[in-house]
Scaffold this motif. Structure first.
Motif, PDB file in Angstrom:
ATOM      1  N   SER A 202       0.860  -1.184   0.000  1.00  9.70           N
ATOM      2  CA  SER A 202       0.000   0.000   0.000  1.00  9.70           C
ATOM      3  C   SER A 202       0.894   1.231   0.000  1.00  9.70           C
ATOM      4  CB  SER A 202      -0.899   0.032   1.237  1.00  9.70           C
ATOM      5  OG  SER A 202      -1.773  -1.078   1.279  1.00  9.70           O
ATOM      6  N   VAL A 203       0.378   2.320  -0.546  1.00  8.37           N
ATOM      7  CA  VAL A 203       1.113   3.584  -0.591  1.00  8.37           C
ATOM      8  C   VAL A 203       0.274   4.666   0.064  1.00  8.37           C
ATOM      9  CG1 VAL A 203       1.989   5.401  -2.131  1.00  8.37           C
ATOM     10  CG2 VAL A 203       2.484   2.997  -2.633  1.00  8.37           C
ATOM     11  N   ILE A 204       0.932   5.522   0.859  1.00  8.33           N
ATOM     12  CA  ILE A 204       0.229   6.610   1.555  1.00  8.33           C
ATOM     13  C   ILE A 204       1.027   7.898   1.419  1.00  8.33           C
ATOM     14  CG2 ILE A 204      -0.850   7.371   3.701  1.00  8.33           C
ATOM     15  CD1 ILE A 204      -0.739   4.602   4.770  1.00  8.33           C
ATOM     16  N   THR A 205       0.337   8.997   1.136  1.00  7.49           N
ATOM     17  CA  THR A 205       0.969  10.319   1.176  1.00  7.49           C
ATOM     18  C   THR A 205       0.403  11.093   2.364  1.00  7.49           C
ATOM     19  OG1 THR A 205      -0.696  11.384  -0.221  1.00  7.49           O
ATOM     20  CG2 THR A 205       1.172  10.382  -1.323  1.00  7.49           C
ATOM     21  N   LYS A 206       1.283  11.888   2.997  1.00 11.19           N
ATOM     22  CA  LYS A 206       0.927  12.759   4.113  1.00 11.19           C
ATOM     23  C   LYS A 206       0.016  12.048   5.117  1.00 11.19           C
ATOM     24  CE  LYS A 206       1.745  17.226   1.984  1.00 11.19           C
ATOM     25  NZ  LYS A 206       1.232  18.581   1.695  1.00 11.19           N
ATOM     26  N   VAL A 207       0.505  10.950   5.626  1.00 10.48           N
ATOM     27  CA  VAL A 207      -0.279  10.065   6.482  1.00 10.48           C
ATOM     28  C   VAL A 207      -0.826  10.802   7.707  1.00 10.48           C
ATOM     29  CG1 VAL A 207       1.797   9.237   7.680  1.00 10.48           C
ATOM     30  CG2 VAL A 207      -0.246   7.829   7.662  1.00 10.48           C
ATOM     31  N   THR A 208      -2.056  10.539   8.042  1.00  6.38           N
ATOM     32  CA  THR A 208      -2.852  11.057   9.170  1.00  6.38           C
ATOM     33  C   THR A 208      -3.251  12.528   9.028  1.00  6.38           C
ATOM     34  OG1 THR A 208      -1.117  11.859  10.711  1.00  6.38           O
ATOM     35  CG2 THR A 208      -1.619   9.485  10.756  1.00  6.38           C
ATOM     36  N   SER A 209      -2.771  13.207   7.986  1.00  2.90           N
ATOM     37  CA  SER A 209      -3.131  14.619   7.817  1.00  2.90           C
ATOM     38  C   SER A 209      -4.458  14.748   7.088  1.00  2.90           C
ATOM     39  CB  SER A 209      -2.043  15.348   7.019  1.00  2.90           C
ATOM     40  OG  SER A 209      -2.143  15.050   5.636  1.00  2.90           O
ATOM     41  N   GLY A 210      -4.937  15.986   6.988  1.00  2.00           N
ATOM     42  CA  GLY A 210      -6.169  16.242   6.236  1.00  2.00           C
ATOM     43  C   GLY A 210      -5.999  16.023   4.742  1.00  2.00           C
ATOM     44  N   GLU A 211      -4.749  15.923   4.277  1.00  2.00           N
ATOM     45  CA  GLU A 211      -4.462  15.704   2.858  1.00  2.00           C
ATOM     46  C   GLU A 211      -4.056  14.259   2.570  1.00  2.00           C
ATOM     47  OE1 GLU A 211      -1.988  18.931   1.117  1.00  2.00           O
ATOM     48  OE2 GLU A 211      -1.981  19.693   3.174  1.00  2.00           O
ATOM     49  N   GLU A 212      -4.239  13.391   3.531  1.00  2.00           N
ATOM     50  CA  GLU A 212      -3.834  11.988   3.368  1.00  2.00           C
ATOM     51  C   GLU A 212      -4.555  11.322   2.197  1.00  2.00           C
ATOM     52  OE1 GLU A 212      -3.620   8.828   6.714  1.00  2.00           O
ATOM     53  OE2 GLU A 212      -5.571   8.562   5.752  1.00  2.00           O
ATOM     54  N   THR A 213      -3.785  10.551   1.416  1.00  2.00           N
ATOM     55  CA  THR A 213      -4.357   9.715   0.356  1.00  2.00           C
ATOM     56  C   THR A 213      -3.736   8.331   0.456  1.00  2.00           C
ATOM     57  OG1 THR A 213      -4.498  11.662  -1.083  1.00  2.00           O
ATOM     58  CG2 THR A 213      -4.819   9.511  -2.109  1.00  2.00           C
ATOM     59  N   ILE A 214      -4.581   7.306   0.345  1.00  2.00           N
ATOM     60  CA  ILE A 214      -4.131   5.911   0.453  1.00  2.00           C
ATOM     61  C   ILE A 214      -4.458   5.172  -0.841  1.00  2.00           C
ATOM     62  CG2 ILE A 214      -4.411   3.713   1.677  1.00  2.00           C
ATOM     63  CD1 ILE A 214      -5.179   5.274   4.162  1.00  2.00           C
ATOM     64  N   TRP A 215      -3.479   4.413  -1.328  1.00  3.53           N
ATOM     65  CA  TRP A 215      -3.699   3.537  -2.479  1.00  3.53           C
ATOM     66  C   TRP A 215      -3.441   2.099  -2.033  1.00  3.53           C
ATOM     67  CZ3 TRP A 215      -1.196   8.197  -2.827  1.00  3.53           C
ATOM     68  CH2 TRP A 215      -1.731   9.145  -3.708  1.00  3.53           C
ATOM     69  N   LYS A 216      -4.461   1.276  -2.114  1.00  2.84           N
ATOM     70  CA  LYS A 216      -4.312  -0.137  -1.753  1.00  2.84           C
ATOM     71  C   LYS A 216      -3.857  -0.973  -2.959  1.00  2.84           C
ATOM     72  CE  LYS A 216      -5.852  -0.055   2.588  1.00  2.84           C
ATOM     73  NZ  LYS A 216      -7.114  -0.669   2.995  1.00  2.84           N
ATOM     74  N   ASP A 217      -4.121  -0.478  -4.172  1.00  2.00           N
ATOM     75  CA  ASP A 217      -3.663  -1.147  -5.393  1.00  2.00           C
ATOM     76  C   ASP A 217      -2.545  -0.298  -5.986  1.00  2.00           C
ATOM     77  OD1 ASP A 217      -3.196  -2.428  -7.759  1.00  2.00           O
ATOM     78  OD2 ASP A 217      -5.226  -2.199  -8.575  1.00  2.00           O
ATOM     79  N   VAL A 218      -1.304  -0.681  -5.732  1.00  2.00           N
ATOM     80  CA  VAL A 218      -0.185   0.161  -6.149  1.00  2.00           C
ATOM     81  C   VAL A 218       0.015   0.167  -7.657  1.00  2.00           C
ATOM     82  CG1 VAL A 218       0.996  -0.136  -3.945  1.00  2.00           C
ATOM     83  CG2 VAL A 218       1.510  -1.718  -5.829  1.00  2.00           C
ATOM     84  N   ARG A 219      -0.572  -0.803  -8.353  1.00  2.00           N
ATOM     85  CA  ARG A 219      -0.397  -0.863  -9.808  1.00  2.00           C
ATOM     86  C   ARG A 219      -0.966   0.384 -10.489  1.00  2.00           C
ATOM     87  NH1 ARG A 219      -2.331  -5.692  -8.064  1.00  2.00           N
ATOM     88  NH2 ARG A 219      -1.001  -7.539  -8.261  1.00  2.00           N
ATOM     89  N   GLN A 220      -1.990   0.967  -9.899  1.00  2.00           N
ATOM     90  CA  GLN A 220      -2.611   2.129 -10.518  1.00  2.00           C
ATOM     91  C   GLN A 220      -1.737   3.387 -10.421  1.00  2.00           C
ATOM     92  OE1 GLN A 220      -5.941   4.004  -8.013  1.00  2.00           O
ATOM     93  NE2 GLN A 220      -5.756   1.995  -7.063  1.00  2.00           N
ATOM     94  N   LEU A 221      -0.621   3.283  -9.725  1.00  2.00           N
ATOM     95  CA  LEU A 221       0.266   4.439  -9.556  1.00  2.00           C
ATOM     96  C   LEU A 221       1.394   4.480 -10.586  1.00  2.00           C
ATOM     97  CD1 LEU A 221       0.584   4.494  -5.659  1.00  2.00           C
ATOM     98  CD2 LEU A 221      -0.720   6.055  -7.111  1.00  2.00           C
TER      99      LEU A 221
END
Length: 258
Positions: free
Chosen positions: A223-242
């Motif tokens: 899984s990939v996460i940007t700016k974890v726990t912040s109001g701008e957090e985004t999580i990708w569970k399918d990393v292939r789409q990145l």
């Protein structure tokens, strides 16, 4: 005798005038403020921010809001604080690094030498891949009289585990916290030899890492996460789409086998 005594006292007073006694230096605190959610700041960090004379924070050279300052601003608004923005060079050029770091330490020393306590706020924990590590090392070298104290914070690694709702380790399982690099074989060995791996700074090598995960049959474990726990957090569970995407610098990847 009287004239000699007066002369001696006069010389002593002149010495004090020309060489005034220094006030005691302030303390430099490295304060971990967590990965993004302001409510993850510790009680101790909050207290020290309230008590400090100066709050130093990392800032971008070309403007833009400091991420660290964004995390703590609800606690510093309304407080009579000296806010000190510090630029940290994002380069590997040794001459540029030395010059900028010398300037940064000098800015902090100017406050400390006045007897002011300086709190340096840093994302995550001050002793885990933090700019404070180098700050503390240089301050110890250049001004060893300065007391340096670090206050632990919640790292992005632990924040990611909470947001993904997965354990990082159980029993005898092994965990790796690894800065992602272009060394494909090194990244392969890390994945093969650990039960869980957290790759920090993964954005710059994201496509290579996704390809490696697919090659090892581990893409579904990541899984990939940007700016974890912040109001701008985004999580990708399918990393292939990145594939082919450009993500924020504050991006990490969690790979857990099984």
């Amino acid at each position: 005798m009287s004239n000699m005594t007066n002369t001696t006292l006069e010389n002593h007073e002149n010495t004090l005038t020309n060489n005034p006694v220094n006030t005691s230096v302030g303390t430099l605190y490295g304060i971990g403020i967590g990965p993004g959610d302001p409510e993850l700041i510790t009680v101790k960090a909050f207290r020290l921010m309230k008590e400090a004379d100066v709050i130093a924070y990392p800032k971008k050279r070309k403007g833009g809001k400091s991420y660290a300052l964004t995390i703590v601003e609800q606690y510093t608004d309304g407080l009579a604080k000296d806010l000190l923005g510090l630029v940290f060079p994002m380069t590997k050029e040794e001459n540029v690094l030395k010059k900028q770091w010398a300037q940064t330490v000098a800015q902090v020393w100017e406050k400390l030498s006045q007897g002011k306590n300086v709190v340096f706020v840093t994302e995550g924990d001050p002793n885990l891949y933090s700019t404070f590590i180098h700050m503390a090392r240089l301050m110890n070298q250049l001004h060893p009289e300065v007391p340096v104290v670090s206050v632990p914070g919640i790292s992005s690694v632990l924040g990611a585990a909470a947001q993904l709702n997965i354990p990082l380790a159980d029993g005898d399982e092994q965990v790796g916290i690894i800065p992602a690099t272009e060394d494909r074989e090194s990244m392969r060995r890390v994945l093969e030899n650990h039960d869980t791996v957290i790759f920090l700074k993964v954005a710059k090598v994201l496509d290579m890492m996704i390809g490696l995960l697919e090659e090892l049959g581990m893409a579904d474990c990541a899984s990939v996460i940007t700016k974890v726990t912040s109001g701008e957090e985004t999580i990708w569970k399918d990393v292939r789409q990145l594939k082919g995407k450009e993500l924020e610098y504050l991006t990490l990847m969690v790979v857990r086998k099984g």
